[in-house]
Motif scaffolding. Structure first.
Motif, mmCIF file in Angstrom:
data_model
loop_
_atom_site.group_PDB
_atom_site.id
_atom_site.type_symbol
_atom_site.label_atom_id
_atom_site.label_comp_id
_atom_site.label_asym_id
_atom_site.label_seq_id
_atom_site.Cartn_x
_atom_site.Cartn_y
_atom_site.Cartn_z
ATOM 1 N N ASN A 1 -41.782 80.294 15.032
ATOM 2 C CA ASN A 1 -40.538 80.143 14.267
ATOM 3 C C ASN A 1 -40.580 78.878 13.407
ATOM 4 O O ASN A 1 -39.588 78.173 13.245
ATOM 5 C CB ASN A 1 -39.317 80.116 15.205
ATOM 6 N N GLN A 2 -41.777 78.584 12.896
ATOM 7 C CA GLN A 2 -41.992 77.426 12.036
ATOM 8 C C GLN A 2 -42.971 77.796 10.927
ATOM 9 O O GLN A 2 -43.725 78.769 11.059
ATOM 10 C CB GLN A 2 -42.534 76.242 12.839
ATOM 11 N N GLN A 3 -42.996 76.991 9.877
ATOM 12 C CA GLN A 3 -43.853 77.316 8.745
ATOM 13 C C GLN A 3 -44.123 76.067 7.921
ATOM 14 O O GLN A 3 -43.258 75.206 7.784
ATOM 15 C CB GLN A 3 -43.162 78.377 7.885
ATOM 16 N N VAL A 4 -45.346 75.967 7.409
ATOM 17 C CA VAL A 4 -45.718 74.893 6.483
ATOM 18 C C VAL A 4 -46.455 75.532 5.310
ATOM 19 O O VAL A 4 -46.726 76.732 5.299
ATOM 20 C CB VAL A 4 -46.617 73.837 7.174
ATOM 21 N N GLY A 5 -46.791 74.721 4.315
ATOM 22 C CA GLY A 5 -47.577 75.223 3.194
ATOM 23 C C GLY A 5 -48.959 75.662 3.659
ATOM 24 O O GLY A 5 -49.440 75.239 4.719
ATOM 25 N N ILE A 6 -49.593 76.521 2.888
ATOM 26 C CA ILE A 6 -50.923 77.043 3.244
ATOM 27 C C ILE A 6 -51.911 76.736 2.128
ATOM 28 O O ILE A 6 -51.641 77.004 0.958
ATOM 29 C CB ILE A 6 -50.892 78.566 3.467
ATOM 30 N N ILE A 7 -53.058 76.176 2.521
ATOM 31 C CA ILE A 7 -54.176 76.022 1.593
ATOM 32 C C ILE A 7 -55.308 76.905 2.104
ATOM 33 O O ILE A 7 -55.799 76.716 3.217
ATOM 34 C CB ILE A 7 -54.624 74.555 1.492
ATOM 35 N N LEU A 8 -55.691 77.879 1.296
ATOM 36 C CA LEU A 8 -56.713 78.854 1.672
ATOM 37 C C LEU A 8 -58.087 78.307 1.317
ATOM 38 O O LEU A 8 -58.384 78.073 0.144
ATOM 39 C CB LEU A 8 -56.465 80.171 0.931
ATOM 40 N N LYS A 9 -58.931 78.105 2.316
ATOM 41 C CA LYS A 9 -60.272 77.583 2.060
ATOM 42 C C LYS A 9 -61.218 78.758 1.798
ATOM 43 O O LYS A 9 -61.467 79.573 2.680
ATOM 44 C CB LYS A 9 -60.760 76.752 3.246
ATOM 45 N N ILE A 10 -61.715 78.845 0.583
ATOM 46 C CA ILE A 10 -62.638 79.910 0.211
ATOM 47 C C ILE A 10 -64.052 79.355 0.335
ATOM 48 O O ILE A 10 -64.467 78.492 -0.451
ATOM 49 C CB ILE A 10 -62.355 80.423 -1.217
ATOM 50 N N GLU A 11 -64.784 79.846 1.329
ATOM 51 C CA GLU A 11 -66.107 79.277 1.600
ATOM 52 C C GLU A 11 -67.142 80.329 1.996
ATOM 53 O O GLU A 11 -68.202 79.990 2.540
ATOM 54 C CB GLU A 11 -66.008 78.196 2.690
ATOM 55 N N THR A 12 -66.840 81.620 1.748
ATOM 56 C CA THR A 12 -67.809 82.676 2.032
ATOM 57 C C THR A 12 -67.845 83.677 0.873
ATOM 58 O O THR A 12 -66.920 83.737 0.063
ATOM 59 C CB THR A 12 -67.440 83.447 3.314
ATOM 60 N N GLN A 13 -68.917 84.457 0.826
ATOM 61 C CA GLN A 13 -69.043 85.509 -0.183
ATOM 62 C C GLN A 13 -67.900 86.508 -0.037
ATOM 63 O O GLN A 13 -67.314 86.968 -1.023
ATOM 64 C CB GLN A 13 -70.390 86.224 -0.015
ATOM 65 N N LYS A 14 -67.565 86.839 1.214
ATOM 66 C CA LYS A 14 -66.490 87.797 1.464
ATOM 67 C C LYS A 14 -65.141 87.237 1.016
ATOM 68 O O LYS A 14 -64.309 87.957 0.448
ATOM 69 C CB LYS A 14 -66.443 88.149 2.953
ATOM 70 N N GLY A 15 -64.918 85.958 1.252
ATOM 71 C CA GLY A 15 -63.673 85.334 0.825
ATOM 72 C C GLY A 15 -63.522 85.353 -0.679
ATOM 73 O O GLY A 15 -62.436 85.603 -1.210
ATOM 74 N N PHE A 16 -64.633 85.084 -1.389
ATOM 75 C CA PHE A 16 -64.594 85.145 -2.858
ATOM 76 C C PHE A 16 -64.316 86.561 -3.344
ATOM 77 O O PHE A 16 -63.479 86.785 -4.208
ATOM 78 C CB PHE A 16 -65.911 84.635 -3.439
ATOM 79 N N LYS A 17 -65.011 87.533 -2.766
ATOM 80 C CA LYS A 17 -64.856 88.921 -3.181
ATOM 81 C C LYS A 17 -63.413 89.394 -3.012
ATOM 82 O O LYS A 17 -62.882 90.121 -3.857
ATOM 83 C CB LYS A 17 -65.807 89.808 -2.372
ATOM 84 N N ASN A 18 -62.776 88.991 -1.930
ATOM 85 C CA ASN A 18 -61.421 89.460 -1.618
ATOM 86 C C ASN A 18 -60.324 88.519 -2.099
ATOM 87 O O ASN A 18 -59.163 88.673 -1.715
ATOM 88 C CB ASN A 18 -61.279 89.658 -0.100
ATOM 89 N N LEU A 19 -60.674 87.538 -2.937
ATOM 90 C CA LEU A 19 -59.702 86.517 -3.331
ATOM 91 C C LEU A 19 -58.400 87.084 -3.914
ATOM 92 O O LEU A 19 -57.313 86.647 -3.519
ATOM 93 C CB LEU A 19 -60.340 85.524 -4.313
ATOM 94 N N PRO A 20 -58.419 88.051 -4.832
ATOM 95 C CA PRO A 20 -57.150 88.560 -5.362
ATOM 96 C C PRO A 20 -56.229 89.139 -4.286
ATOM 97 O O PRO A 20 -55.027 88.839 -4.266
ATOM 98 C CB PRO A 20 -57.597 89.647 -6.351
ATOM 99 N N SER A 21 -56.781 89.947 -3.382
ATOM 100 C CA SER A 21 -55.940 90.526 -2.326
ATOM 101 C C SER A 21 -55.504 89.463 -1.321
ATOM 102 O O SER A 21 -54.396 89.523 -0.774
ATOM 103 C CB SER A 21 -56.680 91.661 -1.606
ATOM 104 N N ILE A 22 -56.351 88.460 -1.085
ATOM 105 C CA ILE A 22 -55.983 87.345 -0.210
ATOM 106 C C ILE A 22 -54.785 86.597 -0.799
ATOM 107 O O ILE A 22 -53.824 86.266 -0.089
ATOM 108 C CB ILE A 22 -57.182 86.386 -0.024
ATOM 109 N N LEU A 23 -54.833 86.349 -2.110
ATOM 110 C CA LEU A 23 -53.735 85.632 -2.763
ATOM 111 C C LEU A 23 -52.436 86.426 -2.698
ATOM 112 O O LEU A 23 -51.371 85.871 -2.417
ATOM 113 C CB LEU A 23 -54.092 85.324 -4.214
ATOM 114 N N LEU A 24 -52.502 87.713 -2.967
ATOM 115 C CA LEU A 24 -51.280 88.530 -2.933
ATOM 116 C C LEU A 24 -50.653 88.539 -1.547
ATOM 117 O O LEU A 24 -49.427 88.520 -1.409
ATOM 118 C CB LEU A 24 -51.586 89.960 -3.384
#
Length: 621
Positions: A470-493
Motif C-alpha cells: 500500500n505504498q509507492q515511489v517513482g520507478i527507474i527501469l534499468k535496461i541492461e539486457t538484449q531482452k529488455g531492449f527488445k521489449n522496451l516499448p511494451s515495458i514503458l507502456l
C-alpha cells in the motif's frame, strides 16, 4: 523549382505514415487506456513514433533534404505535429492549399513541457546553470561524514543513489539522514534513489589464500619510492574511510592509544626482512602509518614500539587478517568448468611436466540458469574481459573453452559478473531480497531503480509489491539486457500505468549483452524511444570512471561525458576521487549545453569568426 512527382511521392509516404499511426493507436487502445493520465498524450506519441519508424524513414529524409525541406530528424517528441507540418508545406507547394488537421496533437512546446515536468517529478529540480542532472552513487563513508555529502551537493549533485547490493538498512538510513540534513533550508531537495540488487549472475567464492597483507609503496621506473604506502592501524572491526588505504592491520586495543605521531613500529615480514611503519597522523578511531619499503605482514605478526622516554618496549600483535583472494588465470584456449556445486573455486592444476591434471573450476550465484544454456552459447566474465564458448552443457556443470583473454592471462576472481547474451534465461527481475528491501525503499526513498527489467511482467511484479505494501515511489527501469531492449516499448507502456517513471541505460551489462559492435546504435535507440514517450533517461555506468577511481580522466571519458548531456541525468559511480569527478562533469555539462540540446545541434556564436579564428572562451564557466 520543385518537381511535382517528387512532391507527390513525399505526400503519399507521409499519408501512409499517418494512417499507420492512427491504425496502431486503435490497435493498442487498451494499453493506452491503462496509462496514468499524465502519460495519456505521451503514450500515444510513443505509438505514433513506432509507427513512423516502421517505415524506411531514411529514404524519406533524403528526399526531403534534396528539396531543402525539414528532414524530420528531431521528430521523436512530437511525431504527428511534425508530419502534419511537412504535409502542409507539400500541399502548398503543390498548390492544394490544404492544411491537414488531427485533433489533440502535441505541439513542440507542449512536448518539451511534458518532458520537463516528468523529469522534475522523478529527478528533482535542475541546477541553476545546468539542464542535465547529476546522480552520485554514495559510498559507505556517506553514513558517517556529513561534510562529504555537503561537498557533493555544493559541487553539483542533484540526486543520490544507494545500492542495496551493499551495506544494510541501518547504513542506508544513516546515508539518507545525512543527505536530508545536508540540504540547506533554502536549497531544493536532493532526491534519494535506491537500486535493487536484482538477480545478478556472478562467480562464486574462490578457495581462500594465506592471511597476509602486502604493503606496497609506489615506485618509479628506476625502482625508487615516489610515495610511501599508507597503512591503516586500528583495533579489530574499525575500518578506514572507503578507498583511503589498501593495507589494513588490526592491532590489539590494549596498547593502541599509546601510538603517537612519529612513533616507529619495527617488525620482520614473512620473508624475514626488517621493516618499519612510521605513524603519520590520527584519523577518526584509527592511525595512518607510512611504509617506505615493500612488506608482507601475516596474522600474528608482532610490531615493536620502542618508547625512548619511558625506556620500555611495547609489542602490538596483528590480529586476524582476511585471506588473500585467490584467482584463476585464464588464457585463450584454456578450459574452465562452471559448476552448480557451491564449493570454492580453484585454479588449474598441472603436473611437474606442465600437463593439465585438473582444469580450473568455479561456481556461480544463480545455478538455475544451467537449464537455459545450450552448447555453442557465448559466455562472458568480469564485464567482458574474458570470453568463452560453451562446449558441453550438463545438468551440474558447464564446460567452457576460453576464446578471448589477455595473451599473458586474465585473472578471474570471485563475485565477478557473468553474462550469457544468447541464452534465453528464465530468471525474473525481483528476488526475495529485493522484495524485502522494497519495504525499506518505499518508506525512505523517492524512487526505486529496478534491475534487469526484461519484459512487462517484471514491471507488473514491482507494481504488485507496491499494492501489497500500500505504498509507492517513482520507478527507474534499468535496461541492461538484449531482452529488455527488445521489449522496451511494451515495458514503458506497462510502467506508464504509474507515475513518475524513468529509464536508466545500464551500459555495463547492456554492452556485453547486446554485443560491443551493436551497443552504440542500441544506446541511441533507447534515448530516442524515451524522448518519444517524454520519459527522462539516465546515462549510467563508467562515466568518468578513471577520474573517479584514479584521479585522472581518459580522453575518451571526456567525450563520453560530453555526449551524456543528451540524457536528463548522468550517473557517477563511487570512487576515491568522486568529488573531483562531480566537479568535472558539472563543468562539461554546462559547457556542452551551448552546443547541443539533447540530440539537437546548436550553433552558438563564434566571437572571432570574422577574423578567421575560433574561440570558445566565452563558454568557460
Amino acid at each position: 523549382m520543385y518537381q511535382p512527382q517528387k512532391l507527390e511521392t513525399i505526400a503519399q509516404e507521409i499519408s501512409l505514415i499517418l494512417e499507420k499511426a492512427i491504425a496502431m493507436e486503435k490497435e493498442y487502445a487498451q494499453e493506452l487506456r491503462q496509462v496514468h493520465p499524465v502519460y495519456a498524450k505521451s503514450a500515444k506519441n510513443l505509438i505514433h513514433y513506432l509507427a513512423f519508424r516502421n517505415f524506411d524513414v531514411d529514404h524519406l529524409q533524403n528526399k526531403l533534404r534534396e528539396l531543402s525541406l525539414p528532414s524530420l530528424s528531431n521528430i521523436e517528441s512530437h511525431v504527428v505535429h511534425s508530419l502534419l507540418n511537412i504535409k502542409t508545406i507539400i500541399n502548398h507547394l503543390q498548390g492544394k492549399q490544404v492544411v491537414e488537421k488531427i485533433p489533440g496533437v502535441l505541439t513542440i512546446p507542449q512536448s518539451k513541457s511534458l518532458l520537463t515536468k516528468n523529469t522534475k517529478m522523478l529527478l528533482g529540480s535542475k541546477s541553476k546553470n545546468r539542464r542535465t542532472r547529476i546522480m552520485v552513487t554514495l559510498p559507505g563513508i556517506a553514513a558517517k561524514h556529513p561534510q562529504f555529502i555537503k561537498r557533493l551537493l555544493k559541487l553539483g549533485m542533484n540526486s543520490s543513489r544507494i545500492n542495496c547490493a551493499h551495506d544494510n538498512p541501518e547504513v542506508w538510513e544513516k546515508m539518507i539522514e545525512q543527505v536530508k540534513n545536508a540540504c540547506p533550508a533554502k536549497q531544493r531537495k536532493c532526491k534519494i534513489m535506491m537500486d535493487l540488487a536484482g538477480p545478478k549472475l556472478r562467480t562464486g567464492q574462490m578457495q581462500p589464500g594465506p592471511q597476509v597483507v602486502h604493503i606496497k609503496p609506489k615506485r618509479n621506473a628506476l625502482g625508487r619510492v615516489t610515495k610511501p604506502a599508507q597503512v591503516w592501524l586500528a583495533p579489530p572491526g574499525i575500518n578506514p574511510p572507503e578507498g583511503l588505504v589498501k593495507a589494513i592491520l588490526p592491532i590489539n586495543e590494549e596498547y593502541f592509544e599509546q601510538l603517537k605521531k612519529s612513533d616507529i613500529l619495527s617488525f620482520e615480514d614473512t620473508r624475514g626482512k626488517k621493516r618499519e611503519i612510521i605513524i603519520d597522523n590520527k584519523l577518526d578511531e584509527g592511525r595512518i602509518g607510512l611504509s617506505y619499503d615493500s612488506a608482507f605482514v601475516e596474522t600474528g605478526a608482532v610490531l615493536t614500539l620502542q618508547k625512548e622516554q619511558k625506556g620500555n618496549t611495547i609489542n602490538l600483535k596483528v590480529g586476524e587478517l582476511l585471506p588473500v583472494e585467490e584467482a584463476i588465470i585464464l588464457h585463450p584456449g584454456d578450459p574452465l568448468i562452471l559448476h552448480k556445486n557451491p564449493r570454492n573455486g580453484e585454479p588449474a592444476s598441472y603436473s611437474s611436466r606442465g600437463k593439465l591434471v585438473r582444469p580450473a573450476h568455479i561456481s556461480c550465484t544463480l545455478p538455475e540458469v544451467f537449464k537455459d544454456v545450450k552448447v555453442g552459447n557465448p559466455i562472458f566474465f568480469d564485464d567482458g574481459k574474458i570470453e568463452g564458448i560453451i562446449k558441453k552443457a550438463h545438468a551440474e556443470e558447464l564446460h567452457i573453452e576460453i576464446i578471448h583473454a589477455k595473451t599473458n592471462g586474465t585473472r578471474l576472481r570471485s563475485d565477478k559478473g557473468i553474462n550469457l547474451p544468447e541464452s534465453d534465461l528464465k530468471i525474473r527481475g525481483l528476488t526475495n531480497k529485493d522484495r524485502e528491501d522494497l519495504r525499506f525503499v518505499c518508506k525512505h526513498a523517492d524512487a526505486v531503480n529496478l534491475s534487469f527489467v526484461n519484459d512487462q511482467q517484471d514491471v507488473q511484479d514491482l507494481l504488485d509489491v507496491f499494492q501489497s505494501l500500500n505504498q509507492q515511489v517513482g520507478i527507474i527501469l534499468k535496461i541492461e539486457t538484449q531482452k529488455g531492449f527488445k521489449n522496451l516499448p511494451s515495458i514503458l507502456l506497462k510502467a506508464m500505468q504509474t507515475y513518475p517513471i524513468g529509464v536508466m541505460i545500464a551500459r555495463g551489462d547492456l554492452a556485453i549483452e547486446t554485443g560491443w559492435k551493436n551497443f552504440a546504435s542500441i544506446q541511441e535507440e533507447i534515448l530516442r524511444i524515451c524522448e518519444a514517450a517524454h520519459i527522462p533517461d539516465i546515462w549510467a555506468t563508467q562515466v568518468l570512471e578513471s577520474l573517479a577511481k584514479k584521479g585522472v580522466p581518459t580522453r575518451s571519458e571526456i567525450t563520453d561525458a560530453a555526449m551524456a548531456q543528451r540524457a536528463e541525468c548522468v550517473m557517477l559511480n563511487k570512487g576515491a576521487y568522486i568529488e573531483k569527478a562531480v566537479k568535472m562533469l558539472d563543468r562539461i555539462l554546462q559547457r556542452m549545453q551551448h552546443f547541443n540540446k539533447k540530440k539537437e545541434t546548436l550553433l552558438p556564436r563564434l566571437n572571432e569568426a570574422n577574423q578567421l579564428q575560433l574561440s570558445h572562451d566565452s563558454y568557460n564557466s
